[in-house]
Design a protein around this motif. Structure first.
Motif, PDB file in Angstrom:
ATOM      1  N   ASP A 135       0.843  -1.206   0.000  1.00 31.46           N
ATOM      2  CA  ASP A 135       0.000   0.000   0.000  1.00 31.46           C
ATOM      3  C   ASP A 135       0.873   1.249   0.000  1.00 31.46           C
ATOM      4  OD1 ASP A 135      -2.313  -1.526   0.048  1.00 31.46           O
ATOM      5  OD2 ASP A 135      -2.432  -1.526   2.228  1.00 31.46           O
ATOM      6  N   ASP A 136       1.947   1.213   0.779  1.00 31.54           N
ATOM      7  CA  ASP A 136       2.881   2.345   0.796  1.00 31.54           C
ATOM      8  C   ASP A 136       3.444   2.600  -0.597  1.00 31.54           C
ATOM      9  OD1 ASP A 136       2.568   2.541   3.560  1.00 31.54           O
ATOM     10  OD2 ASP A 136       4.381   1.394   4.006  1.00 31.54           O
ATOM     11  N   LEU A 137       3.959   1.539  -1.219  1.00 32.81           N
ATOM     12  CA  LEU A 137       4.585   1.680  -2.534  1.00 32.81           C
ATOM     13  C   LEU A 137       3.591   2.167  -3.584  1.00 32.81           C
ATOM     14  CD1 LEU A 137       6.896  -1.456  -2.916  1.00 32.81           C
ATOM     15  CD2 LEU A 137       7.615   0.911  -2.625  1.00 32.81           C
ATOM     16  N   GLU A 138       2.398   1.610  -3.543  1.00 34.11           N
ATOM     17  CA  GLU A 138       1.378   1.945  -4.535  1.00 34.11           C
ATOM     18  C   GLU A 138       1.155   3.454  -4.603  1.00 34.11           C
ATOM     19  OE1 GLU A 138      -1.436   1.003  -7.466  1.00 34.11           O
ATOM     20  OE2 GLU A 138      -0.173  -0.428  -6.378  1.00 34.11           O
TER      21      GLU A 138
ATOM     22  N   PRO B 184      18.172 -11.178   1.276  1.00 32.24           N
ATOM     23  CA  PRO B 184      18.053 -10.895  -0.160  1.00 32.24           C
ATOM     24  C   PRO B 184      16.697 -11.229  -0.763  1.00 32.24           C
ATOM     25  CG  PRO B 184      20.167 -11.916   0.316  1.00 32.24           C
ATOM     26  CD  PRO B 184      19.362 -11.992   1.586  1.00 32.24           C
ATOM     27  N   ASP B 185      15.998 -12.229  -0.238  1.00 31.18           N
ATOM     28  CA  ASP B 185      14.690 -12.572  -0.805  1.00 31.18           C
ATOM     29  C   ASP B 185      13.727 -11.394  -0.717  1.00 31.18           C
ATOM     30  OD1 ASP B 185      15.506 -15.087  -1.469  1.00 31.18           O
ATOM     31  OD2 ASP B 185      14.570 -16.088   0.245  1.00 31.18           O
ATOM     32  N   GLN B 186      13.757 -10.683   0.392  1.00 31.97           N
ATOM     33  CA  GLN B 186      12.882  -9.519   0.523  1.00 31.97           C
ATOM     34  C   GLN B 186      13.317  -8.399  -0.419  1.00 31.97           C
ATOM     35  OE1 GLN B 186      12.280  -8.275   4.590  1.00 31.97           O
ATOM     36  NE2 GLN B 186      11.113 -10.111   5.102  1.00 31.97           N
ATOM     37  N   ILE B 187      14.615  -8.265  -0.631  1.00 32.82           N
ATOM     38  CA  ILE B 187      15.101  -7.254  -1.582  1.00 32.82           C
ATOM     39  C   ILE B 187      14.601  -7.575  -2.981  1.00 32.82           C
ATOM     40  CG2 ILE B 187      17.140  -6.234  -2.670  1.00 32.82           C
ATOM     41  CD1 ILE B 187      16.820  -5.341   0.172  1.00 32.82           C
TER      42      ILE B 187
ATOM     43  N   ALA C  96      10.963  -6.314  -7.450  1.00 34.05           N
ATOM     44  CA  ALA C  96       9.976  -6.677  -8.466  1.00 34.05           C
ATOM     45  C   ALA C  96       8.759  -5.755  -8.401  1.00 34.05           C
ATOM     46  CB  ALA C  96       9.549  -8.130  -8.272  1.00 34.05           C
ATOM     47  N   GLU C  97       8.316  -5.419  -7.190  1.00 31.94           N
ATOM     48  CA  GLU C  97       7.186  -4.500  -7.039  1.00 31.94           C
ATOM     49  C   GLU C  97       7.534  -3.113  -7.565  1.00 31.94           C
ATOM     50  OE1 GLU C  97       4.088  -5.046  -5.868  1.00 31.94           O
ATOM     51  OE2 GLU C  97       4.390  -7.168  -5.377  1.00 31.94           O
TER      52      GLU C  97
ATOM     53  N   SER D 189      11.997   5.949 -15.100  1.00 28.63           N
ATOM     54  CA  SER D 189      13.028   5.145 -15.768  1.00 28.63           C
ATOM     55  C   SER D 189      13.278   3.873 -14.980  1.00 28.63           C
ATOM     56  CB  SER D 189      14.325   5.946 -15.894  1.00 28.63           C
ATOM     57  OG  SER D 189      14.142   7.080 -16.708  1.00 28.63           O
ATOM     58  N   VAL D 190      13.153   2.750 -15.637  1.00 29.19           N
ATOM     59  CA  VAL D 190      13.265   1.457 -14.976  1.00 29.19           C
ATOM     60  C   VAL D 190      14.669   1.270 -14.396  1.00 29.19           C
ATOM     61  CG1 VAL D 190      13.268  -1.046 -15.335  1.00 29.19           C
ATOM     62  CG2 VAL D 190      11.463   0.369 -16.344  1.00 29.19           C
ATOM     63  N   GLY D 191      14.703   0.864 -13.134  1.00 32.19           N
ATOM     64  CA  GLY D 191      15.977   0.586 -12.477  1.00 32.19           C
ATOM     65  C   GLY D 191      16.569   1.749 -11.723  1.00 32.19           C
ATOM     66  N   THR D 192      15.916   2.916 -11.771  1.00 32.65           N
ATOM     67  CA  THR D 192      16.505   4.100 -11.132  1.00 32.65           C
ATOM     68  C   THR D 192      16.158   4.213  -9.655  1.00 32.65           C
ATOM     69  OG1 THR D 192      14.625   5.454 -11.854  1.00 32.65           O
ATOM     70  CG2 THR D 192      16.560   5.409 -13.282  1.00 32.65           C
ATOM     71  N   THR D 193      15.140   3.518  -9.193  1.00 30.83           N
ATOM     72  CA  THR D 193      14.752   3.575  -7.783  1.00 30.83           C
ATOM     73  C   THR D 193      15.609   2.594  -6.993  1.00 30.83           C
ATOM     74  OG1 THR D 193      12.477   3.962  -8.529  1.00 30.83           O
ATOM     75  CG2 THR D 193      12.816   3.514  -6.173  1.00 30.83           C
ATOM     76  N   ARG D 194      16.393   3.125  -6.046  1.00 27.55           N
ATOM     77  CA  ARG D 194      17.316   2.291  -5.292  1.00 27.55           C
ATOM     78  C   ARG D 194      16.677   1.763  -4.013  1.00 27.55           C
ATOM     79  NH1 ARG D 194      22.453   3.769  -6.596  1.00 27.55           N
ATOM     80  NH2 ARG D 194      23.024   1.671  -5.901  1.00 27.55           N
ATOM     81  N   ILE D 195      17.339   0.803  -3.388  1.00 29.14           N
ATOM     82  CA  ILE D 195      16.838   0.198  -2.154  1.00 29.14           C
ATOM     83  C   ILE D 195      17.925   0.263  -1.081  1.00 29.14           C
ATOM     84  CG2 ILE D 195      16.035  -1.939  -1.064  1.00 29.14           C
ATOM     85  CD1 ILE D 195      14.872  -2.760  -3.771  1.00 29.14           C
ATOM     86  N   LEU D 196      17.520   0.650   0.125  1.00 33.26           N
ATOM     87  CA  LEU D 196      18.418   0.675   1.278  1.00 33.26           C
ATOM     88  C   LEU D 196      17.771  -0.121   2.407  1.00 33.26           C
ATOM     89  CD1 LEU D 196      20.984   1.854   2.672  1.00 33.26           C
ATOM     90  CD2 LEU D 196      19.557   3.766   3.411  1.00 33.26           C
TER      91      LEU D 196
END
Length: 293
Positions: free
Chosen positions: A81-84, A102-105, A110-111, A122-129
């Motif tokens: 819901d947050d991401l949406e 890593p599974d959660q990453i 994917a979401e 742009s696909v791939g530009t959103t990073r994860i921390l």
């Protein structure tokens, strides 16, 4: 240059969000998790989205201020819901609390991929921390990131508050002020794994924001130990962190001299500088300090 100061700002506070861009923080983390009550989370998502969108192209001091958002943990059932909602604001990155490996990453990635396409990002530009320490399981999976391909992974960071509650620990630091064994172990694992992955290593926050000396000691220790930045819970901590992580004129001058010395002696493996022997690791550190790839 990686962001040095990472400031949490409650996603449901219009006043604090309004002041965020003037704090001098290198990265703002709009918080939808711990700082927001359950009943306020729907409104916080909307406010976070609007703030992210409004400041998408904001520039301060000729640099972009990174715009991040901390979503709720997987086990809450609220993270989708947050991401949406917030992905419409095109954040630079998403912080995942209580990340358990890593599974959660991969699942989060994917979401994000689907939402980037839907929102014309742009696909791939959103990073994860990921926050890699807030449960006992997450703390024990830190080294699992080493051999996994995670192109969105920007860095690793950790926190002590949630884990101390999980452990039922009555203290996090000993009488001298040093982290106790479990927290020291996690901090070291976070630092080493981040460097092994060539991603940012971001130290945890100093929880007493009124304690300026404590924040300064923590920030200076973080930089000296090899962290690239540090979390902050209050704007008053930001200038202290920025100063602690900024190289001094003397450090810059020495780095420039070391790089120049080896450039003028391209065949040398070891050289003498100011009465001491220096070699390739010294050159690497000097180039990093100067921002030379």
């Amino acid at each position: 240059m990686p962001p040095r100061s990472w400031l949490f700002v409650p996603g449901d506070s219009e006043t604090k969000l309004g002041k965020a861009m003037s704090t001098g923080a290198h990265a703002i983390i709009v918080d939808l998790e711990d700082a927001v009550a359950l009943s306020a989370k729907p409104e916080a998502r909307t406010m976070a989205r609007d703030w992210l969108a409004a400041h998408r192209h904001h520039v301060i001091e000729s640099r972009a201020m990174a715009r991040w958002v901390r979503i709720n943990a997987f086990d809450t059932g609220m993270w989708r819901d947050d991401l949406e909602v917030v992905m419409a604001g095109a954040p630079d990155g998403v912080m995942l609390p209580k990340c358990e490996g890593p599974d959660q990453i991969r699942q989060l990635s994917a979401e994000i991929y689907e939402l980037e396409q839907r929102n014309r990002i742009s696909v791939g530009t959103t990073r994860i921390l990921p926050l890699v320490s807030e449960t006992a399981r997450s703390a024990l999976t830190i080294t699992a990131y080493l051999d996994e391909a995670m192109p969105r992974l920007a860095g690793l960071t950790w926190g002590a508050e949630d884990l101390s509650a999980v452990l039922g620990a009555s203290r996090k630091r000993d009488a001298s002020g040093a982290w106790t064994d479990a927290f020291r172990f996690i901090r070291a694992q976070c630092l080493l794994t981040a460097h092994a992955k060539s991603v940012w290593a971001i130290d945890t926050l100093h929880d007493d924001f009124k304690d300026e000396d404590g924040t300064r000691r923590a920030a200076e220790s973080a930089r000296a130990d090899g962290f690239t930045g540090m979390l902050a819970i209050h704007p008053a901590q930001v200038p202290i962190i920025n100063t602690a992580f900024a190289p001094t004129e003397a450090e810059l001058a020495e780095a420039q001299a070391i790089v120049a010395l080896f450039a003028s002696n391209p065949g040398a493996g070891t050289l003498q500088y100011n009465g001491r022997m220096i070699d390739q690791p010294h050159v690497k550190m000097a180039r990093q300090l100067l921002g030379i790839s």
